[in-house]
Design an enzyme around this catalytic site. Structure first.
Site, short mmCIF file in Angstrom:
data_model
loop_
_atom_site.label_atom_id
_atom_site.label_comp_id
_atom_site.label_asym_id
_atom_site.label_seq_id
_atom_site.Cartn_x
_atom_site.Cartn_y
_atom_site.Cartn_z
N SER A 116 0.83 -1.21 0.00
CA SER A 116 0.00 0.00 0.00
C SER A 116 0.85 1.25 0.00
O SER A 116 1.96 1.27 0.56
CB SER A 116 -0.86 -0.01 1.26
OG SER A 116 -1.45 1.24 1.47
N TYR A 140 -1.36 0.11 10.29
CA TYR A 140 -1.64 -0.64 9.06
C TYR A 140 -0.47 -0.51 8.07
O TYR A 140 0.06 -1.50 7.57
CB TYR A 140 -2.95 -0.12 8.44
CG TYR A 140 -3.12 -0.51 7.01
CD1 TYR A 140 -3.41 -1.82 6.65
CD2 TYR A 140 -2.98 0.44 5.98
CE1 TYR A 140 -3.54 -2.18 5.32
CE2 TYR A 140 -3.12 0.09 4.66
CZ TYR A 140 -3.40 -1.22 4.33
OH TYR A 140 -3.52 -1.56 3.02
N LYS A 144 2.50 -3.33 6.48
CA LYS A 144 2.83 -3.56 5.07
C LYS A 144 4.33 -3.37 4.83
O LYS A 144 4.97 -4.13 4.10
CB LYS A 144 2.02 -2.61 4.17
CG LYS A 144 0.53 -2.88 4.18
CD LYS A 144 0.20 -4.18 3.46
CE LYS A 144 -1.25 -4.55 3.52
NZ LYS A 144 -1.55 -5.83 2.90
N1 UFG Z 1 -12.96 11.18 2.82
C1 UFG Z 1 -13.98 12.04 3.12
N2 UFG Z 1 -15.12 11.52 3.65
C2 UFG Z 1 -15.27 10.19 3.91
C3 UFG Z 1 -14.21 9.31 3.59
C4 UFG Z 1 -13.06 9.85 3.04
O1 UFG Z 1 -13.88 13.25 2.93
O2 UFG Z 1 -16.32 9.79 4.42
C5 UFG Z 1 -11.73 11.75 2.24
C6 UFG Z 1 -10.50 11.47 3.08
O3 UFG Z 1 -10.37 12.42 4.11
C7 UFG Z 1 -9.41 11.53 2.03
C8 UFG Z 1 -10.08 10.99 0.76
O4 UFG Z 1 -11.48 11.10 1.01
O5 UFG Z 1 -9.03 12.85 1.82
C9 UFG Z 1 -9.75 9.55 0.48
O6 UFG Z 1 -9.97 8.81 1.67
P1 UFG Z 1 -10.01 7.22 1.72
O7 UFG Z 1 -10.30 6.84 3.14
O8 UFG Z 1 -10.91 6.70 0.68
O9 UFG Z 1 -8.54 6.80 1.29
P2 UFG Z 1 -7.12 7.19 1.88
O10 UFG Z 1 -6.44 8.04 0.83
O11 UFG Z 1 -7.19 7.75 3.22
O12 UFG Z 1 -6.43 5.79 2.00
C10 UFG Z 1 -6.54 4.80 0.99
C11 UFG Z 1 -6.46 3.43 1.65
C12 UFG Z 1 -5.10 3.26 2.30
C13 UFG Z 1 -4.02 3.52 1.27
C14 UFG Z 1 -4.21 4.85 0.61
C15 UFG Z 1 -3.19 4.99 -0.50
O13 UFG Z 1 -7.49 3.30 2.61
O14 UFG Z 1 -4.98 1.96 2.77
O15 UFG Z 1 -5.51 4.95 0.06
O16 UFG Z 1 -3.29 6.20 -1.16
F1 UFG Z 1 -2.81 3.52 1.85
#
Ligand code: UFG
Length: 321
Positions: A116, A140, A144
């Site tokens: 990841s 997490y 990895k």
């Molecule tokens: N977000 C919102 N509202 C929500 C959920 C997410 O605004 O209800 C925002 C988050 O704050 C972030 C973006 O949407 O800015 C993406 O969030 P995600 O939770 O979908 O994904 P992340 O980028 O945080 O993380 C994901 C995976 C990780 C991985 C990462 C790699 O969950 O395991 O992508 O880029 F490491």
């Protein structure tokens, strides 16, 4: 690769990997404990073993006759990993060591690992390549990274060659509709947008609109799971033809903001998506995109299904039901 064991093959990404392997003529065995994966995601043409990676005997038995292992069975909720590191250590680290030891014992020499972008932590650059420093900020991501470190030793000492694939934001569903299981209790942006559009949630939260980005919301690199799956098939072929161990980013190189994702979804599916601007979520970098040139050069991989239209419409097809 002819005989491939896909551990975690009933999960969201795993089932897409199974589809791609079957499309490429592989004989696939899925090993999954169905804790987050579902029976709906199993393919009738793949053999299924219900088993847990903490069960060494079951793992060892599953290795018989295999030429390669794709390992995607892991806990992956970032927040939960900070609350229950013990579970993450046991499942993601001990479980993967069991997999590697069972491979060594049974002389299975090719390994594709589901890693990841979380290994990078708070990026110093907004575009990340594999040479950027790794410094995970959640447990997490730490699990990895630890496995990647073990992998270099298992390569040296046990002759297991590997490709570790660092996924950016995995999204989308199989265009042919073969993967039917929705993720239970999703935490990621796109499924939450979909649940809001489908009325499963009345409203969603946008975590922060005061970031240093054009619209103030965070930018991520969304990559279609069908493209991720294709990279696994290529990685197996690469290992089969003698390629040396690699760690490779998988992303498109293009970023989209949270508001881009919401607006594009509204536009494509003609439904309003109700949201509130909420405080920033701890640990969210403003912008994270991949440089995936190495995957292109080494595996000949190019994302072909990762336009926002394809990502959103393939996901909506499932949530609509
Ligand atoms: N977000 C919102 N509202 C929500 C959920 C997410 O605004 O209800 C925002 C988050 O704050 C972030 C973006 O949407 O800015 C993406 O969030 P995600 O939770 O979908 O994904 P992340 O980028 O945080 O993380 C994901 C995976 C990780 C991985 C990462 C790699 O969950 O395991 O992508 O880029 F490491």
């Amino acid at each position: 690769m002819t005989n491939v064991l896909v551990i975690g093959g009933a999960g969201y990404i795993g089932s897409h990997v199974v589809a791609a392997l079957l499309d490429n003529g592989a004989t696939v065995t899925v090993f999954d404990n169905l804790s987050t994966g579902t029976r709906e995601n199993l393919f009738p043409t793949a053999r299924f073993i219900q088993g847990d990676i903490l069960d060494k005997q079951a793992l060892s038995a599953a290795m018989t006759g295999q030429e390669a292992v794709v390992h995607l069975a892991a806990k992956k909720a970032v927040g939960e990993s900070m609350q229950y590191p013990d579970k993450y250590a046991e499942n993601n680290i001990s479980g993967t060591l069991n997999v590697l030891n069972a491979m060594a014992e049974n002389k299975v020499k090719a390994f594709v690992f589901s890693s990841s972008a979380a290994v990078y932590g708070i990026p110093q650059e907004s575009v990340l390549d594999e040479t950027c420093p790794v410094d995970p900020i959640n447990f997490y991501g730490f699990t990895k990274l630890e496995i990647e470190r073990f992998l270099t030793w298992y390569d040296r000492l046990k002759d297991i060659r590997f490709v570790s694939l660092r996924y950016f934001n995995a999204v989308g569903y199989d265009a042919a509709g073969r993967v039917k299981g929705l993720e239970k209790n999703p935490q990621n942006l796109l499924p939450i947008i979909m649940e809001t559009a489908a009325g499963i949630r009345s409203k969603m939260a946008v975590f922060g609109n005061d970031y240093d980005t054009p619209d103030g919301t965070c930018i991520r690199d969304y990559i279609h799971v069908t493209d991720l799956a294709d990279a696994h098939v290529r990685a197996l072929h690469y290992l089969k033809t003698g390629g040396k161990s690699q760690i490779l980013n998988l992303g498109t190189g293009t970023g989209h903001s949270v508001m881009d994702m919401i607006q594009k979804t509204q536009e494509l599916i003609h439904r309003p998506i109700s949201f509130d601007i909420a405080p920033r979520r701890p640990g969210d970098p403003a912008k994270l995109t991949a440089k995936a040139d190495a995957a292109h050069t080494i595996l000949g991989w190019t994302p072909r299904h990762s336009s926002l239209d394809e990502i959103i419409l393939s996901t909506w097809r499932l949530y609509q039901k």
